[in-house]
Scaffold this motif. Structure first.
Motif, PDB file in Angstrom:
ATOM      1  N   LEU A   1      -7.387  -0.565  -1.306  1.00 35.54           N
ATOM      2  CA  LEU A   1      -8.287  -0.699  -0.153  1.00 35.54           C
ATOM      3  C   LEU A   1      -8.763  -2.138   0.029  1.00 35.54           C
ATOM      4  N   LYS A   2      -9.022  -2.833  -1.063  1.00 33.21           N
ATOM      5  CA  LYS A   2      -9.456  -4.227  -0.953  1.00 33.21           C
ATOM      6  C   LYS A   2      -8.354  -5.103  -0.352  1.00 33.21           C
TER       7      LYS A   2
ATOM      8  N   HIS B   1      -8.306  -4.213   3.336  1.00 32.56           N
ATOM      9  CA  HIS B   1      -9.463  -4.813   4.015  1.00 32.56           C
ATOM     10  C   HIS B   1      -9.256  -6.307   4.225  1.00 32.56           C
ATOM     11  N   ALA B   2      -8.782  -6.990   3.216  1.00 32.34           N
ATOM     12  CA  ALA B   2      -8.561  -8.436   3.335  1.00 32.34           C
ATOM     13  C   ALA B   2      -7.533  -8.743   4.421  1.00 32.34           C
TER      14      ALA B   2
ATOM     15  N   SER C   1       0.826  -1.201   0.000  1.00 28.34           N
ATOM     16  CA  SER C   1       0.000   0.000   0.000  1.00 28.34           C
ATOM     17  C   SER C   1       0.864   1.256   0.000  1.00 28.34           C
TER      18      SER C   1
ATOM     19  N   GLU D   1      -8.997   1.644  -5.245  1.00 26.21           N
ATOM     20  CA  GLU D   1      -9.931   0.620  -4.762  1.00 26.21           C
ATOM     21  C   GLU D   1      -9.223  -0.720  -4.563  1.00 26.21           C
ATOM     22  N   ALA D   2      -8.332  -1.076  -5.469  1.00 30.69           N
ATOM     23  CA  ALA D   2      -7.563  -2.321  -5.326  1.00 30.69           C
ATOM     24  C   ALA D   2      -6.749  -2.285  -4.047  1.00 30.69           C
TER      25      ALA D   2
END
Length: 173
Positions: free
Chosen positions: A131-132, A135-136, A69, A128-129
């Motif tokens: 954040l996913k 989140h995972a 990230s 968005e990728a």
């Protein structure tokens, strides 16, 4: 007879459809814009490509979602201001001389707006990728079998104490 030897597919197609080739169109436009180009000198070279090696090196070294990230967001932070300028310019070209009013799909203004939107979408999809992935890693969805497993207690085992349930609450570290 028309000889196709040495001709490009574009030239052959143009001959059969009695239309101009891409090169013809640009050659004619360059000829007709000579005076304009003299008054408005534009750089002949493309913008220098940015050095992405620090971002690539960081991405290659990333071992955790947090490190990934960090590398991705550093790149996005670096390119977003420039890409936003490109988006705004494309959107402005779409409205040149009011040609966008009532523009049909696949028309030049429509294509220019779509190009601007695609760049903005690419930036949004990259964010968005990221954040996913986060989140995972930090906030995975609750295990649907966790409650079932909790309710299946063996004989003689006291029930689990009330309190926080698995899958609820803030980020996990």
């Amino acid at each position: 007879m028309y000889d196709n030897v040495g001709r490009t597919a574009d030239q052959i197609h143009a001959h059969h459809t009695r239309s101009a080739t891409r090169d013809d169109l640009y050659r004619w436009a360059d000829r007709d814009a000579e005076a304009f180009h003299t008054r408005h000198t534009l750089p002949p070279e493309p913008f220098p490509a940015p050095d992405l090696s620090p971002y690539t090196t960081a991405l290659d070294a990333a071992e955790t979602p947090a490190e990934f990230s960090t590398a991705l967001n550093a790149l996005l932070d670096a390119v977003t201001p420039f890409l936003n300028e490109v988006i705004e310019h494309l959107a402005a070209t779409a409205t040149w001389k009011g040609q966008n009013r009532g523009a049909e799909p696949e028309s030049p203004p429509w294509l220019l707006r779509s190009a601007a939107s695609s760049i903005a979408s690419a930036l949004a999809m990259a964010a968005e990728a990221d954040l996913k992935i986060l989140h995972a890693h930090y906030d995975p969805p609750p295990d649907p079998d966790a409650l079932t497993k909790q309710n299946r207690v063996s004989p003689g085992t006291p029930p689990a104490p009330p309190g926080s349930q698995p899958g609820f609450g803030g980020p996990r570290h």
